[in-house]
Design a protein around this motif. Structure first.
Motif, PDB file in Angstrom:
ATOM      1  N   GLY A  10      28.405 -12.282 -56.778  1.00 53.45           N
ATOM      2  CA  GLY A  10      27.655 -12.276 -55.528  1.00 53.45           C
ATOM      3  C   GLY A  10      28.345 -11.413 -54.483  1.00 53.45           C
ATOM      4  N   GLU A  11      27.556 -10.596 -53.805  1.00 58.01           N
ATOM      5  CA  GLU A  11      28.095  -9.761 -52.729  1.00 58.01           C
ATOM      6  C   GLU A  11      27.864 -10.465 -51.394  1.00 58.01           C
ATOM      7  OE1 GLU A  11      27.023  -5.582 -50.413  1.00 58.01           O
ATOM      8  OE2 GLU A  11      25.862  -6.184 -52.181  1.00 58.01           O
ATOM      9  N   LEU A  12      28.917 -10.620 -50.610  1.00 57.38           N
ATOM     10  CA  LEU A  12      28.763 -11.224 -49.291  1.00 57.38           C
ATOM     11  C   LEU A  12      28.069 -10.222 -48.377  1.00 57.38           C
ATOM     12  CD1 LEU A  12      32.225 -12.983 -48.907  1.00 57.38           C
ATOM     13  CD2 LEU A  12      30.041 -13.989 -49.583  1.00 57.38           C
ATOM     14  N   VAL A  13      27.035 -10.671 -47.694  1.00 54.77           N
ATOM     15  CA  VAL A  13      26.264  -9.784 -46.815  1.00 54.77           C
ATOM     16  C   VAL A  13      26.148 -10.419 -45.435  1.00 54.77           C
ATOM     17  CG1 VAL A  13      24.951  -8.679 -48.670  1.00 54.77           C
ATOM     18  CG2 VAL A  13      24.073 -10.789 -47.620  1.00 54.77           C
ATOM     19  N   GLU A  14      25.934  -9.585 -44.436  1.00 54.82           N
ATOM     20  CA  GLU A  14      25.663 -10.049 -43.073  1.00 54.82           C
ATOM     21  C   GLU A  14      24.274  -9.582 -42.698  1.00 54.82           C
ATOM     22  OE1 GLU A  14      28.844  -8.612 -40.593  1.00 54.82           O
ATOM     23  OE2 GLU A  14      30.081 -10.361 -41.063  1.00 54.82           O
ATOM     24  N   ILE A  15      23.449 -10.528 -42.291  1.00 52.17           N
ATOM     25  CA  ILE A  15      22.044 -10.246 -42.021  1.00 52.17           C
ATOM     26  C   ILE A  15      21.823 -10.300 -40.515  1.00 52.17           C
ATOM     27  CG2 ILE A  15      19.671 -10.971 -42.486  1.00 52.17           C
ATOM     28  CD1 ILE A  15      20.815 -12.461 -44.979  1.00 52.17           C
ATOM     29  N   PRO A  16      21.611  -9.134 -39.882  1.00 52.23           N
ATOM     30  CA  PRO A  16      21.392  -9.126 -38.437  1.00 52.23           C
ATOM     31  C   PRO A  16      19.952  -9.525 -38.107  1.00 52.23           C
ATOM     32  CG  PRO A  16      21.364  -6.887 -39.292  1.00 52.23           C
ATOM     33  CD  PRO A  16      21.565  -7.792 -40.465  1.00 52.23           C
ATOM     34  N   ILE A  17      19.800 -10.576 -37.329  1.00 50.41           N
ATOM     35  CA  ILE A  17      18.468 -11.050 -36.926  1.00 50.41           C
ATOM     36  C   ILE A  17      18.490 -11.292 -35.426  1.00 50.41           C
ATOM     37  CG2 ILE A  17      16.795 -12.919 -37.131  1.00 50.41           C
ATOM     38  CD1 ILE A  17      17.693 -13.296 -40.000  1.00 50.41           C
ATOM     39  N   GLU A  18      17.781 -10.433 -34.697  1.00 52.74           N
ATOM     40  CA  GLU A  18      17.725 -10.546 -33.240  1.00 52.74           C
ATOM     41  C   GLU A  18      19.128 -10.717 -32.677  1.00 52.74           C
ATOM     42  OE1 GLU A  18      14.707 -13.433 -32.318  1.00 52.74           O
ATOM     43  OE2 GLU A  18      13.136 -12.132 -33.081  1.00 52.74           O
ATOM     44  N   GLU A  19      19.404 -11.858 -32.043  1.00 57.30           N
ATOM     45  CA  GLU A  19      20.690 -11.967 -31.345  1.00 57.30           C
ATOM     46  C   GLU A  19      21.786 -12.605 -32.199  1.00 57.30           C
ATOM     47  OE1 GLU A  19      18.479 -15.659 -31.039  1.00 57.30           O
ATOM     48  OE2 GLU A  19      17.952 -13.556 -30.768  1.00 57.30           O
ATOM     49  N   ASP A  84      13.566 -27.531 -36.773  1.00 56.13           N
ATOM     50  CA  ASP A  84      12.715 -26.584 -36.055  1.00 56.13           C
ATOM     51  C   ASP A  84      12.152 -25.604 -37.079  1.00 56.13           C
ATOM     52  OD1 ASP A  84      11.531 -24.630 -34.541  1.00 56.13           O
ATOM     53  OD2 ASP A  84      13.192 -24.430 -33.111  1.00 56.13           O
ATOM     54  N   VAL A  85      11.067 -26.027 -37.749  1.00 55.28           N
ATOM     55  CA  VAL A  85      10.562 -25.243 -38.876  1.00 55.28           C
ATOM     56  C   VAL A  85      10.119 -23.848 -38.424  1.00 55.28           C
ATOM     57  CG1 VAL A  85       8.845 -25.152 -40.725  1.00 55.28           C
ATOM     58  CG2 VAL A  85       9.951 -27.312 -40.173  1.00 55.28           C
ATOM     59  N   SER A  86       9.595 -23.745 -37.195  1.00 53.90           N
ATOM     60  CA  SER A  86       9.179 -22.426 -36.704  1.00 53.90           C
ATOM     61  C   SER A  86      10.373 -21.461 -36.646  1.00 53.90           C
ATOM     62  CB  SER A  86       8.544 -22.535 -35.322  1.00 53.90           C
ATOM     63  OG  SER A  86       7.364 -23.304 -35.396  1.00 53.90           O
ATOM     64  N   LEU A  87      11.516 -21.971 -36.194  1.00 46.83           N
ATOM     65  CA  LEU A  87      12.730 -21.151 -36.148  1.00 46.83           C
ATOM     66  C   LEU A  87      13.170 -20.773 -37.558  1.00 46.83           C
ATOM     67  CD1 LEU A  87      15.217 -19.930 -34.710  1.00 46.83           C
ATOM     68  CD2 LEU A  87      16.295 -22.191 -34.861  1.00 46.83           C
ATOM     69  N   LEU A  88      13.141 -21.739 -38.469  1.00 47.85           N
ATOM     70  CA  LEU A  88      13.558 -21.475 -39.845  1.00 47.85           C
ATOM     71  C   LEU A  88      12.637 -20.451 -40.508  1.00 47.85           C
ATOM     72  CD1 LEU A  88      14.391 -25.129 -41.028  1.00 47.85           C
ATOM     73  CD2 LEU A  88      15.882 -23.467 -39.887  1.00 47.85           C
ATOM     74  N   VAL A  89      11.346 -20.547 -40.226  1.00 47.25           N
ATOM     75  CA  VAL A  89      10.377 -19.583 -40.775  1.00 47.25           C
ATOM     76  C   VAL A  89      10.689 -18.180 -40.276  1.00 47.25           C
ATOM     77  CG1 VAL A  89       7.951 -18.856 -40.730  1.00 47.25           C
ATOM     78  CG2 VAL A  89       8.529 -21.262 -41.084  1.00 47.25           C
ATOM     79  N   GLN A  90      10.935 -18.065 -38.982  1.00 46.99           N
ATOM     80  CA  GLN A  90      11.226 -16.761 -38.395  1.00 46.99           C
ATOM     81  C   GLN A  90      12.482 -16.158 -39.032  1.00 46.99           C
ATOM     82  OE1 GLN A  90      13.108 -16.909 -34.578  1.00 46.99           O
ATOM     83  NE2 GLN A  90      13.917 -14.931 -35.235  1.00 46.99           N
ATOM     84  N   ARG A  91      13.507 -17.002 -39.256  1.00 47.09           N
ATOM     85  CA  ARG A  91      14.742 -16.541 -39.885  1.00 47.09           C
ATOM     86  C   ARG A  91      14.477 -16.075 -41.325  1.00 47.09           C
ATOM     87  NH1 ARG A  91      19.109 -18.651 -36.711  1.00 47.09           N
ATOM     88  NH2 ARG A  91      18.552 -17.847 -34.653  1.00 47.09           N
ATOM     89  N   LEU A  92      13.670 -16.846 -42.039  1.00 51.12           N
ATOM     90  CA  LEU A  92      13.388 -16.519 -43.435  1.00 51.12           C
ATOM     91  C   LEU A  92      12.590 -15.217 -43.541  1.00 51.12           C
ATOM     92  CD1 LEU A  92      13.670 -17.357 -46.361  1.00 51.12           C
ATOM     93  CD2 LEU A  92      11.758 -18.949 -46.049  1.00 51.12           C
ATOM     94  N   VAL A  93      11.594 -15.062 -42.687  1.00 49.06           N
ATOM     95  CA  VAL A  93      10.796 -13.828 -42.687  1.00 49.06           C
ATOM     96  C   VAL A  93      11.690 -12.632 -42.347  1.00 49.06           C
ATOM     97  CG1 VAL A  93       8.957 -12.573 -41.482  1.00 49.06           C
ATOM     98  CG2 VAL A  93       8.579 -14.940 -42.207  1.00 49.06           C
ATOM     99  N   SER A  94      12.547 -12.786 -41.344  1.00 49.75           N
ATOM    100  CA  SER A  94      13.423 -11.688 -40.930  1.00 49.75           C
ATOM    101  C   SER A  94      14.421 -11.330 -42.023  1.00 49.75           C
ATOM    102  CB  SER A  94      14.163 -12.043 -39.641  1.00 49.75           C
ATOM    103  OG  SER A  94      13.255 -12.250 -38.586  1.00 49.75           O
TER     104      SER A  94
END
Length: 217
Positions: A10-19, A84-94
């Protein structure tokens, strides 16, 4: 449970999402067939031993996997964020948008594996994602938190529930009936919410691998 193929690292990655930046692990076998993005349950993380065990079997079956933290450590301390499913959804989509840009997996069909509250996020993200999501597998999922979008789901859905998890099983049956997509409900007899009994998680991983192999690519 260990990788039968020691070559998949597994490669460690950093996922930039908004802030924020979310940590993840991207594992890509040789000549992958699909990419499965994991959405963990509340209070869990990319290090979830159960999700990692399933991911290892999916890697062995020829699928790339992305496990990532839906919340930062600071956010996870706030209990409300976990539900906060809306927040989790936004994170998953991003995160899905981000990983589709990674060269090793850019052209692969995408599926979601969601556990507990993560399964609700996976169902909703499958509806809201910018590009098609072809399959969703839910393990002990709180899919009731996504019931308003059940009609809109087009991804092939597999719900896996423990037979000794009666409340969640009932919630899964209700949402399952609302789905208009290709679907299957597998009840693992004797299993509780966490599938901690001997062989139960292997059974989950086998069902998931079969589903993703059938529906991704």
């Amino acid at each position: 449970m260990s990788h039968s193929d020691p070559g998949i690292v597994g490669e460690l990655v950093e996922i930039p999402i908004e802030e924020v930046t979310l940590d993840g692990t991207l594992s890509v076998p040789d000549d992958p067939q699909g990419l499965v993005v994991f959405a963990h349950g509340s209070g869990s993380s990319r290090k979830s031993p159960r999700n990692n065990a399933v991911a290892a079997q999916l890697n062995d079956a020829g699928h790339a996997t992305l496990l990532f933290d839906l919340l930062t450590e600071e956010e996870d301390v706030v209990h409300e964020n976990r539900f906060d499913v809306s927040l989790l959804v936004q994170r998953l989509v991003s995160a899905t948008d981000w990983v589709r840009g990674e060269p090793a997996v850019a052209d692969l069909p995408v599926g979601y594996f969601g556990a507990s509250t993560g399964a609700a996020a996976a169902l909703r993200a499958a509806v809201e994602a910018d590009a098609p999501v072809d399959a969703v597998v839910s393990r002990g999922g709180r899919v009731d938190l996504a019931s308003p979008v059940a009609d809109d789901v087009t991804a092939a859905c597999l719900f896996i529930v423990g037979g000794d998890d009666p409340d969640v099983l009932e919630l899964n049956r209700d949402v399952y009936d609302e789905l208009g997509c290709e679907k299957r409900l597998e009840v693992i007899e004797g299993a509780g919410h966490l599938f901690e009994g001997p062989g139960e998680l292997d059974q989950v991983a086998e069902y998931a691998a079969e589903w993703f192999t059938e529906h991704l690519g």
